[in-house]
Design a protein around this motif. Structure first.
Motif, PDB file in Angstrom:
ATOM      1  N   ILE A  29       3.910   0.194   0.917  1.00  0.00           N
ATOM      2  CA  ILE A  29       2.601   0.780   1.160  1.00  0.00           C
ATOM      3  C   ILE A  29       2.574   2.235   0.930  1.00  0.00           C
ATOM      4  O   ILE A  29       1.288   2.743   0.978  1.00  0.00           O
ATOM      5  CB  ILE A  29       2.156   0.276   2.556  1.00  0.00           C
ATOM      6  CG1 ILE A  29       2.879   0.760   3.783  1.00  0.00           C
ATOM      7  CG2 ILE A  29       1.840  -1.228   2.569  1.00  0.00           C
ATOM      8  CD1 ILE A  29       2.380   0.692   5.055  1.00  0.00           C
ATOM      9  N   CYS A  30       3.472   3.016   0.680  1.00  0.00           N
ATOM     10  CA  CYS A  30       3.266   4.395   0.454  1.00  0.00           C
ATOM     11  C   CYS A  30       4.274   4.903  -0.482  1.00  0.00           C
ATOM     12  O   CYS A  30       5.151   4.245  -0.845  1.00  0.00           O
ATOM     13  CB  CYS A  30       3.144   5.150   1.465  1.00  0.00           C
ATOM     14  SG  CYS A  30       4.937   5.482   2.792  1.00  0.00           S
ATOM     15  N   SER A  31       4.100   6.216  -0.913  1.00  0.00           N
ATOM     16  CA  SER A  31       4.949   6.772  -2.043  1.00  0.00           C
ATOM     17  C   SER A  31       6.522   6.984  -1.313  1.00  0.00           C
ATOM     18  O   SER A  31       7.583   6.947  -1.944  1.00  0.00           O
ATOM     19  CB  SER A  31       4.468   8.164  -2.381  1.00  0.00           C
ATOM     20  OG  SER A  31       4.619   8.932  -1.410  1.00  0.00           O
ATOM     21  N   LEU A  32       6.430   7.007   0.096  1.00  0.00           N
ATOM     22  CA  LEU A  32       7.732   7.192   0.812  1.00  0.00           C
ATOM     23  C   LEU A  32       8.553   5.779   0.489  1.00  0.00           C
ATOM     24  O   LEU A  32       9.775   5.605   0.406  1.00  0.00           O
ATOM     25  CB  LEU A  32       7.484   7.510   2.237  1.00  0.00           C
ATOM     26  CG  LEU A  32       8.495   8.347   2.934  1.00  0.00           C
ATOM     27  CD1 LEU A  32       8.503   9.772   2.091  1.00  0.00           C
ATOM     28  CD2 LEU A  32       8.097   8.867   4.215  1.00  0.00           C
ATOM     29  N   CYS A  33       7.805   4.648   0.569  1.00  0.00           N
ATOM     30  CA  CYS A  33       8.325   3.506   0.490  1.00  0.00           C
ATOM     31  C   CYS A  33       9.003   3.290  -0.766  1.00  0.00           C
ATOM     32  O   CYS A  33       9.907   2.614  -1.053  1.00  0.00           O
ATOM     33  CB  CYS A  33       7.451   2.380   0.716  1.00  0.00           C
ATOM     34  SG  CYS A  33       6.643   2.068   2.316  1.00  0.00           S
ATOM     35  N   SER A  34       8.296   3.815  -1.887  1.00  0.00           N
ATOM     36  CA  SER A  34       8.549   3.408  -3.206  1.00  0.00           C
ATOM     37  C   SER A  34       9.917   4.318  -3.690  1.00  0.00           C
ATOM     38  O   SER A  34      10.406   3.862  -4.667  1.00  0.00           O
ATOM     39  CB  SER A  34       7.329   4.128  -4.089  1.00  0.00           C
ATOM     40  OG  SER A  34       6.282   3.483  -3.574  1.00  0.00           O
TER      41      SER A  34
ATOM     42  N   ALA B  17       8.543   7.647  11.652  1.00  0.00           N
ATOM     43  CA  ALA B  17       9.621   6.771  12.233  1.00  0.00           C
ATOM     44  C   ALA B  17      10.251   5.855  11.442  1.00  0.00           C
ATOM     45  O   ALA B  17      10.003   4.702  10.948  1.00  0.00           O
ATOM     46  CB  ALA B  17       8.767   5.781  13.271  1.00  0.00           C
ATOM     47  N   HIS B  18      11.430   6.364  10.579  1.00  0.00           N
ATOM     48  CA  HIS B  18      12.077   5.687   9.748  1.00  0.00           C
ATOM     49  C   HIS B  18      13.701   5.686   9.827  1.00  0.00           C
ATOM     50  O   HIS B  18      14.112   6.353   9.009  1.00  0.00           O
ATOM     51  CB  HIS B  18      11.905   5.979   8.193  1.00  0.00           C
ATOM     52  CG  HIS B  18      10.335   5.536   7.544  1.00  0.00           C
ATOM     53  ND1 HIS B  18       9.891   5.755   6.312  1.00  0.00           N
ATOM     54  CD2 HIS B  18       9.715   4.566   8.217  1.00  0.00           C
ATOM     55  CE1 HIS B  18       8.828   4.848   6.096  1.00  0.00           C
ATOM     56  NE2 HIS B  18       8.552   4.355   7.343  1.00  0.00           N
ATOM     57  N   PRO B  19      13.845   5.072  10.877  1.00  0.00           N
ATOM     58  CA  PRO B  19      15.597   5.459  11.177  1.00  0.00           C
ATOM     59  C   PRO B  19      16.330   4.834  10.207  1.00  0.00           C
ATOM     60  O   PRO B  19      17.611   5.246  10.163  1.00  0.00           O
ATOM     61  CB  PRO B  19      15.712   4.997  12.843  1.00  0.00           C
ATOM     62  CG  PRO B  19      14.362   4.644  13.198  1.00  0.00           C
ATOM     63  CD  PRO B  19      13.275   4.499  11.783  1.00  0.00           C
TER      64      PRO B  19
HETATM   65 CU   LIG Z   1       5.855   3.779   3.246  1.00  0.00          CU
END
Ligand SMILES: [Cu+2]
Lengths: 99, 210
Positions: A29-34, B17-19
């Motif tokens: 759902i976001c660029s961090l995920c991608s 919150a991404h551990p």
């Molecule tokens: Cu994300």
């Protein structure tokens, strides 16, 4: 002349024979995920580029987040491979479209 | 307003919150307020497990309690929806604590925690609880809740902005709940947050995914 032709073919072949695979991904759902997906794809031999589109709504139609993977013609990533790659990044494949 | 936003873009730095992230991914994060700081480096060796080192400092008045841990994180549950995501993590760590609050001493320490979050592209909620214990030094608990919304949906290559409200309760350090409005930004693999509590305590957080 012949040499030039072969050379030109060699240079152009990745673009001429390039294939595009569109993978619709749930949860990205976001660029961090991608990032994870992008990082993994950048290490796959034969992948020329990956273009990300985040999800959106057009009217009542939901458009899933997706990545369009461009590969050199001879590297046809199979569905199993794509599923594994997306799962390792933490997401689910909703569907795969090949052109 | 735009000046303030730009200022935040450049000077603020933090943590999502991404551990646990993607397999073979590394997260470096630093969260800081006057009453505590939390710095960590975590390596995800699968899409469900990560481990690494974590340093916490709790500050009560002029005294610090430092704790260092080898930490294990597990993503127990992940929901991947069409336009949402939810996660539930559990954590555990073993290490040492060094406190000035009673008298200076170093001892073994343990931590455990759980956290959950649910987010769409424009809404965000999270809740986490940590418990730290060093039998001969101190016990500490921390609970943090957040809600947030994004005023627009950024494209992949754009900066995403969030407005968030954080409530944090650390009864062993501060008697009151600390309420902190904050701005979160992220661009590609970098996330940073800047906030100021209702009692004017600053907050700076930064997180990078490699
Ligand atoms: Cu994300």
């Amino acid at each position: 002349m012949k040499k030039t032709l072969i050379l030109a073919l060699l240079v152009l072949s990745p673009t001429i024979f390039a294939k595009e695979i569109k993978v619709n991904v749930q949860g990205m759902i976001c660029s961090l995920c991608s990032q994870g997906v992008q990082k993994k794809l950048s290490k796959v031999p034969g992948v020329i580029k990956s273009a990300f589109q985040l999800g959106k709504k057009e009217g009542d139609v939901k458009i899933l987040p997706s990545v369009v993977i461009t590969t050199e013609g001879d590297n046809d990533l199979d569905d199993k491979f794509i599923n594994k790659l997306i799962n390792e990044a933490g997401y689910n494949v909703a569907s795969i479209e090949r052109k | 307003m735009s000046k303030l936003v730009w200022l935040c873009y450049f000077i603020s730095l933090y943590s999502f919150a991404h551990p646990v992230i993607y397999k073979d991914g590394t997260v470096v994060s630093s969260s800081n307020m006057p009453s505590y700081s939390d710095n960590q480096v975590m390596y995800s060796w699968s899409n469900r497990w990560s481990s690494g080192i974590n340093h916490w400092r709790f500050t009560k008045g002029k005294n610090n309690t430092d704790m260092g841990f080898l930490k294990l994180n597990h993503l127990l549950y992940r929901y991947n929806g069409d336009d949402s995501q939810a996660n539930f993590y559990v954590h555990g760590g073993v290490g040492i604590a060094d406190s000035e609050i009673e008298r200076r001493q170093t001892n073994e320490a343990f931590m455990t925690g759980a956290e959950g979050d649910w987010e769409t592209r424009t809404l965000y909620t999270s809740l986490k609880h940590y418990y730290f214990t060093s039998p001969q030094v101190t016990d500490l608990a921390m609970t943090q809740a957040r809600v947030g919304f994004a005023p627009y949906e950024a494209e992949f290559e754009q900066i995403q902005t969030w407005f968030m409200l954080q409530a944090m309760y650390m009864p062993d350090v501060e008697s009151e709940v600390i309420i902190t409005p904050l701005l979160r930004f992220f661009y590609k693999n970098v996330l940073w947050e800047l906030g100021s509590s209702t009692r004017a305590e600053w907050m700076i957080n930064v997180m990078v995914h490699y």
